[in-house]
Write a protein that holds these residues in place. Sequence first.
Motif, PDB file in Angstrom:
ATOM      1  N   GLU A 289       0.680  -0.957   0.299  1.00 54.60           N
ATOM      2  CA  GLU A 289       0.139  -0.236  -0.229  1.00 54.60           C
ATOM      3  C   GLU A 289       0.864   1.360  -0.144  1.00 54.60           C
ATOM      4  OE1 GLU A 289      -3.173   0.334  -0.667  1.00 54.60           O
ATOM      5  OE2 GLU A 289      -3.151  -2.299  -0.558  1.00 54.60           O
ATOM      6  N   ILE A 290       1.681   0.975   0.961  1.00 56.47           N
ATOM      7  CA  ILE A 290       3.001   2.580   0.922  1.00 56.47           C
ATOM      8  C   ILE A 290       3.737   2.904  -0.876  1.00 56.47           C
ATOM      9  CG2 ILE A 290       4.788   2.985   2.016  1.00 56.47           C
ATOM     10  CD1 ILE A 290       3.869   1.840   4.602  1.00 56.47           C
ATOM     11  N   ALA A 291       4.239   1.215  -0.629  1.00 60.35           N
ATOM     12  CA  ALA A 291       4.724   1.790  -2.699  1.00 60.35           C
ATOM     13  C   ALA A 291       3.489   1.623  -3.220  1.00 60.35           C
ATOM     14  CB  ALA A 291       5.747  -0.111  -2.886  1.00 60.35           C
ATOM     15  N   LYS A 292       2.493   1.993  -3.659  1.00 60.15           N
ATOM     16  CA  LYS A 292       1.499   2.028  -4.589  1.00 60.15           C
ATOM     17  C   LYS A 292       1.248   4.173  -4.252  1.00 60.15           C
ATOM     18  CE  LYS A 292      -1.031  -1.743  -5.241  1.00 60.15           C
ATOM     19  NZ  LYS A 292      -2.602  -3.043  -4.579  1.00 60.15           N
ATOM     20  N   ARG A 293       1.445   4.117  -3.207  1.00 60.52           N
ATOM     21  CA  ARG A 293       1.260   5.158  -2.572  1.00 60.52           C
ATOM     22  C   ARG A 293       1.990   6.413  -3.903  1.00 60.52           C
ATOM     23  NH1 ARG A 293       0.987   6.718   3.000  1.00 60.52           N
ATOM     24  NH2 ARG A 293      -0.722   4.494   3.202  1.00 60.52           N
ATOM     25  N   TYR A 294       3.109   5.750  -3.649  1.00 62.40           N
ATOM     26  CA  TYR A 294       4.558   6.459  -3.980  1.00 62.40           C
ATOM     27  C   TYR A 294       4.339   6.033  -5.892  1.00 62.40           C
ATOM     28  CZ  TYR A 294       5.156   8.789   0.388  1.00 62.40           C
ATOM     29  OH  TYR A 294       4.704   8.836   1.632  1.00 62.40           O
ATOM     30  N   ASN A 295       3.514   5.499  -6.341  1.00 66.14           N
ATOM     31  CA  ASN A 295       3.643   5.327  -7.752  1.00 66.14           C
ATOM     32  C   ASN A 295       5.316   3.820  -7.923  1.00 66.14           C
ATOM     33  OD1 ASN A 295       1.373   5.268  -8.327  1.00 66.14           O
ATOM     34  ND2 ASN A 295       1.845   7.833  -8.094  1.00 66.14           N
ATOM     35  N   VAL A 296       5.633   3.004  -6.522  1.00 70.78           N
ATOM     36  CA  VAL A 296       7.162   2.661  -6.980  1.00 70.78           C
ATOM     37  C   VAL A 296       6.865   1.682  -8.117  1.00 70.78           C
ATOM     38  CG1 VAL A 296       8.745   0.919  -5.624  1.00 70.78           C
ATOM     39  CG2 VAL A 296       7.982   3.022  -4.755  1.00 70.78           C
ATOM     40  N   GLY A 297       8.158   1.039  -9.226  1.00 68.78           N
ATOM     41  CA  GLY A 297       7.561   0.764  -9.925  1.00 68.78           C
ATOM     42  C   GLY A 297       8.941  -0.564  -9.586  1.00 68.78           C
ATOM     43  N   GLY A 298       9.791   0.248  -9.794  1.00 67.67           N
ATOM     44  CA  GLY A 298      11.355  -1.010 -10.129  1.00 67.67           C
ATOM     45  C   GLY A 298      12.136  -0.691  -9.228  1.00 67.67           C
ATOM     46  N   ILE A 299      12.779  -1.364  -7.930  1.00 70.09           N
ATOM     47  CA  ILE A 299      13.710  -1.000  -7.345  1.00 70.09           C
ATOM     48  C   ILE A 299      15.012  -1.165  -7.327  1.00 70.09           C
ATOM     49  CG2 ILE A 299      11.301  -1.159  -5.701  1.00 70.09           C
ATOM     50  CD1 ILE A 299      12.554  -4.309  -4.510  1.00 70.09           C
ATOM     51  N   PRO A 300      15.949  -0.509  -6.416  1.00 72.16           N
ATOM     52  CA  PRO A 300      15.813   0.112  -5.709  1.00 72.16           C
ATOM     53  C   PRO A 300      15.277   1.938  -5.742  1.00 72.16           C
ATOM     54  CG  PRO A 300      18.200   0.229  -6.097  1.00 72.16           C
ATOM     55  CD  PRO A 300      17.399  -0.976  -7.165  1.00 72.16           C
ATOM     56  N   ASP A 301      14.065   2.077  -5.011  1.00 73.38           N
ATOM     57  CA  ASP A 301      13.654   3.082  -5.147  1.00 73.38           C
ATOM     58  C   ASP A 301      13.679   4.198  -4.179  1.00 73.38           C
ATOM     59  OD1 ASP A 301      11.582   5.475  -5.611  1.00 73.38           O
ATOM     60  OD2 ASP A 301      10.582   4.065  -7.514  1.00 73.38           O
ATOM     61  N   ILE A 302      13.984   5.217  -4.078  1.00 79.21           N
ATOM     62  CA  ILE A 302      14.696   5.674  -3.475  1.00 79.21           C
ATOM     63  C   ILE A 302      13.913   8.033  -3.512  1.00 79.21           C
ATOM     64  CG2 ILE A 302      16.443   7.783  -1.309  1.00 79.21           C
ATOM     65  CD1 ILE A 302      17.396   4.274  -3.241  1.00 79.21           C
ATOM     66  N   ARG A 303      13.406   8.053  -2.642  1.00 77.33           N
ATOM     67  CA  ARG A 303      12.252   9.136  -2.181  1.00 77.33           C
ATOM     68  C   ARG A 303      12.681  10.096  -0.954  1.00 77.33           C
ATOM     69  NH1 ARG A 303       7.744   8.182  -5.591  1.00 77.33           N
ATOM     70  NH2 ARG A 303       8.633   6.337  -7.112  1.00 77.33           N
ATOM     71  N   ILE A 304      12.996  11.143  -1.405  1.00 76.67           N
ATOM     72  CA  ILE A 304      12.746  12.146  -0.510  1.00 76.67           C
ATOM     73  C   ILE A 304      12.005  12.495  -0.075  1.00 76.67           C
ATOM     74  CG2 ILE A 304      14.327  14.296   1.010  1.00 76.67           C
ATOM     75  CD1 ILE A 304      16.102  11.424   0.068  1.00 76.67           C
ATOM     76  N   LEU A 305      11.178  12.648   1.279  1.00 75.07           N
ATOM     77  CA  LEU A 305       9.502  12.987   1.790  1.00 75.07           C
ATOM     78  C   LEU A 305      10.345  14.208   2.277  1.00 75.07           C
ATOM     79  CD1 LEU A 305       8.198  10.076   2.681  1.00 75.07           C
ATOM     80  CD2 LEU A 305       8.148  11.073   0.128  1.00 75.07           C
ATOM     81  N   ASP A 306       9.045  15.646   3.000  1.00 75.81           N
ATOM     82  CA  ASP A 306       9.234  16.555   3.553  1.00 75.81           C
ATOM     83  C   ASP A 306       8.889  15.609   4.663  1.00 75.81           C
ATOM     84  OD1 ASP A 306       7.014  16.690   3.244  1.00 75.81           O
ATOM     85  OD2 ASP A 306       6.557  18.256   2.504  1.00 75.81           O
ATOM     86  N   SER A 307       8.493  16.817   5.691  1.00 74.03           N
ATOM     87  CA  SER A 307       8.580  16.076   7.202  1.00 74.03           C
ATOM     88  C   SER A 307       6.700  15.693   7.344  1.00 74.03           C
ATOM     89  CB  SER A 307       8.669  16.895   8.183  1.00 74.03           C
ATOM     90  OG  SER A 307       7.935  18.737   7.829  1.00 74.03           O
ATOM     91  N   GLU A 308       6.107  16.610   6.201  1.00 72.86           N
ATOM     92  CA  GLU A 308       4.419  15.568   6.319  1.00 72.86           C
ATOM     93  C   GLU A 308       4.408  14.608   5.641  1.00 72.86           C
ATOM     94  OE1 GLU A 308       1.922  17.474   7.704  1.00 72.86           O
ATOM     95  OE2 GLU A 308       3.784  18.197   8.968  1.00 72.86           O
ATOM     96  N   GLY A 309       5.469  14.025   4.593  1.00 68.57           N
ATOM     97  CA  GLY A 309       5.587  13.358   3.292  1.00 68.57           C
ATOM     98  C   GLY A 309       5.432  13.385   2.227  1.00 68.57           C
ATOM     99  N   ASN A 310       4.912  14.813   1.972  1.00 76.81           N
ATOM    100  CA  ASN A 310       5.253  14.797   0.497  1.00 76.81           C
ATOM    101  C   ASN A 310       6.367  14.712  -0.074  1.00 76.81           C
ATOM    102  OD1 ASN A 310       2.648  15.803   1.285  1.00 76.81           O
ATOM    103  ND2 ASN A 310       2.956  17.564   1.729  1.00 76.81           N
ATOM    104  N   GLU A 311       5.960  13.950  -1.238  1.00 77.04           N
ATOM    105  CA  GLU A 311       7.689  13.633  -1.739  1.00 77.04           C
ATOM    106  C   GLU A 311       8.594  14.951  -2.780  1.00 77.04           C
ATOM    107  OE1 GLU A 311       8.651  11.102  -6.571  1.00 77.04           O
ATOM    108  OE2 GLU A 311       7.291  10.295  -4.922  1.00 77.04           O
TER     109      GLU A 311
END
Length: 119
Positions: A76-98
């Motif tokens: 569910e978390i991966a879907k929320r950020y549209n993760v396709g292939g891995i490794p996939d690194i995201r940087i989020l702000d303190s509210e969880g926004n990419e």
Amino acid sequence: GSEEIDEAQLVATNWMTYDQALTLAKATKKKVLVDFMADWCHWCHKLDDDVYSTAEFKEAAKDLILCKVDTDHEQEIAKRYNVGGIPDIRILDSEGNEIGKMVGYQPVQQFIQALKKFL
């Protein structure tokens, strides 16, 4: 005897769950590095061995909260950020926004150079 560990050292060496990371990020107003990975992923393990374990990475990421999300177990978390292939690194702000994204393996110097664009 126990030894005291400062907050920066604790954060730079401890990988948290997504919920733990976002809770801490909101409380501290820090950014979160999310490593979307899986146990079977060779390049994910290579990031652990070649990048995350280095002093250079720990220094560059000292103001970040580190989080791992296993895409097999936390779909569910991966879907929320549209993760396709891995490794996939995201940087989020303190509210969880990419605010940043890096996909695939990069050697430590390239990884840190890419990471610094989002800090």
